[in-house]
Design a protein around this motif. Structure first.
Motif, short mmCIF file in Angstrom:
data_model
loop_
_atom_site.label_atom_id
_atom_site.label_comp_id
_atom_site.label_asym_id
_atom_site.label_seq_id
_atom_site.Cartn_x
_atom_site.Cartn_y
_atom_site.Cartn_z
N ARG A 1 18.46 -1.77 -6.04
CA ARG A 1 18.17 -2.34 -7.36
C ARG A 1 17.78 -1.27 -8.38
NH1 ARG A 1 18.51 -7.89 -8.63
NH2 ARG A 1 19.15 -8.84 -6.67
N PHE A 2 17.14 -0.20 -7.93
CA PHE A 2 16.66 0.82 -8.85
C PHE A 2 17.65 1.99 -9.00
CE2 PHE A 2 12.82 -1.52 -8.39
CZ PHE A 2 12.14 -1.31 -9.57
N ARG A 3 18.75 1.93 -8.30
CA ARG A 3 19.75 3.00 -8.40
C ARG A 3 20.35 3.04 -9.80
NH1 ARG A 3 22.98 1.86 -4.05
NH2 ARG A 3 21.42 2.91 -2.79
N ASP A 4 20.68 1.88 -10.36
CA ASP A 4 21.30 1.82 -11.67
C ASP A 4 20.30 2.05 -12.80
OD1 ASP A 4 23.69 1.26 -10.42
OD2 ASP A 4 23.38 -0.91 -10.53
N ASN A 5 19.10 1.53 -12.66
CA ASN A 5 18.10 1.63 -13.72
C ASN A 5 16.76 2.09 -13.13
OD1 ASN A 5 16.62 1.47 -16.01
ND2 ASN A 5 16.88 -0.72 -16.32
N PRO A 6 16.53 3.41 -13.07
CA PRO A 6 15.29 3.89 -12.45
C PRO A 6 14.04 3.61 -13.28
CG PRO A 6 16.63 5.73 -13.22
CD PRO A 6 17.43 4.50 -13.43
N GLU A 7 14.21 3.23 -14.55
CA GLU A 7 13.06 2.94 -15.41
C GLU A 7 12.65 1.46 -15.37
OE1 GLU A 7 11.19 5.16 -17.04
OE2 GLU A 7 12.44 6.63 -16.01
N ALA A 8 13.25 0.69 -14.49
CA ALA A 8 12.92 -0.73 -14.39
C ALA A 8 11.50 -0.92 -13.85
CB ALA A 8 13.93 -1.44 -13.48
N VAL A 9 10.99 -2.11 -14.02
CA VAL A 9 9.65 -2.46 -13.55
C VAL A 9 9.78 -3.37 -12.34
CG1 VAL A 9 7.49 -3.62 -14.14
CG2 VAL A 9 8.70 -2.29 -15.87
N LEU A 10 9.06 -3.04 -11.27
CA LEU A 10 9.05 -3.87 -10.07
C LEU A 10 7.88 -4.84 -10.16
CD1 LEU A 10 10.12 -4.51 -7.21
CD2 LEU A 10 8.46 -2.85 -6.37
N VAL A 11 8.19 -6.13 -10.08
CA VAL A 11 7.16 -7.17 -10.08
C VAL A 11 7.17 -7.81 -8.69
CG1 VAL A 11 6.37 -9.35 -11.06
CG2 VAL A 11 7.39 -7.62 -12.54
N VAL A 12 6.07 -7.66 -7.98
CA VAL A 12 5.94 -8.24 -6.65
C VAL A 12 5.21 -9.57 -6.82
CG1 VAL A 12 5.04 -7.94 -4.33
CG2 VAL A 12 5.81 -5.95 -5.63
N GLU B 1 10.23 5.10 -2.60
CA GLU B 1 11.38 5.29 -3.48
C GLU B 1 10.99 5.96 -4.80
OE1 GLU B 1 14.68 4.79 -3.01
OE2 GLU B 1 14.09 4.45 -0.93
N GLY B 2 9.71 6.23 -4.99
CA GLY B 2 9.26 6.91 -6.20
C GLY B 2 9.12 6.01 -7.41
N ILE B 3 8.97 4.72 -7.19
CA ILE B 3 8.82 3.77 -8.29
C ILE B 3 7.36 3.79 -8.72
CG2 ILE B 3 9.01 1.35 -8.95
CD1 ILE B 3 11.20 1.19 -6.74
N VAL C 1 17.73 -10.18 4.86
CA VAL C 1 18.03 -10.65 6.22
C VAL C 1 16.83 -10.55 7.15
CG1 VAL C 1 20.53 -10.40 6.29
CG2 VAL C 1 19.11 -8.41 6.62
N ASP C 2 16.00 -9.55 6.96
CA ASP C 2 14.78 -9.44 7.76
C ASP C 2 13.70 -8.75 6.91
OD1 ASP C 2 15.37 -6.71 7.80
OD2 ASP C 2 16.25 -6.78 9.79
N ALA C 3 12.53 -8.61 7.51
CA ALA C 3 11.40 -8.07 6.76
C ALA C 3 11.01 -6.67 7.23
CB ALA C 3 10.20 -9.01 6.89
N ARG C 4 11.98 -5.95 7.84
CA ARG C 4 11.68 -4.60 8.31
C ARG C 4 11.53 -3.64 7.12
NH1 ARG C 4 15.85 -2.25 11.47
NH2 ARG C 4 17.25 -3.50 10.19
N GLN C 5 10.81 -2.57 7.34
CA GLN C 5 10.55 -1.57 6.29
C GLN C 5 11.85 -0.99 5.76
OE1 GLN C 5 7.34 -0.54 5.33
NE2 GLN C 5 8.12 0.89 3.81
N ALA C 6 12.80 -0.68 6.64
CA ALA C 6 14.07 -0.07 6.22
C ALA C 6 14.87 -1.02 5.34
CB ALA C 6 14.88 0.34 7.44
N THR C 7 14.86 -2.31 5.68
CA THR C 7 15.60 -3.29 4.89
C THR C 7 14.98 -3.45 3.50
OG1 THR C 7 16.09 -4.48 6.94
CG2 THR C 7 16.46 -5.66 4.89
N VAL C 8 13.67 -3.53 3.45
CA VAL C 8 12.97 -3.68 2.17
C VAL C 8 13.21 -2.46 1.30
CG1 VAL C 8 10.69 -3.89 1.10
CG2 VAL C 8 11.23 -5.23 3.15
N GLN C 9 13.12 -1.28 1.88
CA GLN C 9 13.30 -0.04 1.12
C GLN C 9 14.73 0.09 0.63
OE1 GLN C 9 11.46 3.27 2.97
NE2 GLN C 9 12.26 4.75 1.51
N ALA C 10 15.70 -0.30 1.45
CA ALA C 10 17.10 -0.24 1.02
C ALA C 10 17.38 -1.21 -0.13
CB ALA C 10 18.02 -0.55 2.21
N ALA C 11 16.78 -2.40 -0.08
CA ALA C 11 16.97 -3.37 -1.15
C ALA C 11 16.37 -2.88 -2.46
CB ALA C 11 16.34 -4.71 -0.75
N ILE C 12 15.20 -2.26 -2.38
CA ILE C 12 14.57 -1.71 -3.58
C ILE C 12 15.38 -0.54 -4.12
CG2 ILE C 12 12.53 -0.48 -4.42
CD1 ILE C 12 10.84 -2.27 -2.64
#
Length: 139
Positions: free
Chosen positions: A92-103, A124-126, A78-89
């Motif tokens: 996604r990583f809550r279920d699978n913390p070993e996933a790879v983030l591709v930006v 988030e410790g990724i 919805v927006d590009a704020r730091q809190a929104t981006v961090q919450a979205a990440i």
């Protein structure tokens, strides 16, 4: 007066003593030399593993467009704020913390948004992050 011509003998060089000296020097240098092995660069090389043990990690794709929009997978934020981006990440990583983030960022994307995504991932410790760019259409 009759002069006699003396026969000149060719001079000889005796190489035996020269060879002895060279061998003595060779032995001296071989005995006195120390071989020191120093590791200037420490490498941790990966070890081979069986194909059964390896699993392909899940990939979470975070897309930054040239007009500043952010997508996690197919969903736009919805927006590009730091809190929104961090919450979205984090979601996604809550279920699978070993996933790879591709930006994936467009070549013309604002740099601050890419850095914001990377900062959010670090918060988030990724640890497994990859960066890819998408070139715009050349006109």
């Amino acid at each position: 007066m009759k002069l006699q011509q003396e026969e000149h003998e060719e001079p000889e060089i005796n190489l035996t003593s020269l060879i002895d000296v060279v061998f003595l020097l060779l032995i001296f240098f071989m005995v006195s030399t120390t071989f020191e092995r120093q590791a200037l660069l420490r490498l941790d090389l990966p070890e081979a593993s069986t194909a059964e043990a390896e699993t392909v990690p899940e990939i979470v794709e975070f897309i930054v467009t040239d007009d500043g929009r952010l997508f996690v997978g197919d969903q736009e934020l919805v927006d590009a704020r730091q809190a929104t981006v961090q919450a979205a990440i984090a979601q996604r990583f809550r279920d699978n913390p070993e996933a790879v983030l591709v930006v994936r960022a467009d070549g013309e994307a604002p740099h601050r948004l890419v850095v914001r995504v990377l900062d959010s991932a670090a918060a988030e410790g990724i640890r497994r992050v990859s960066i890819a760019t998408v070139e715009g259409d050349s006109e």
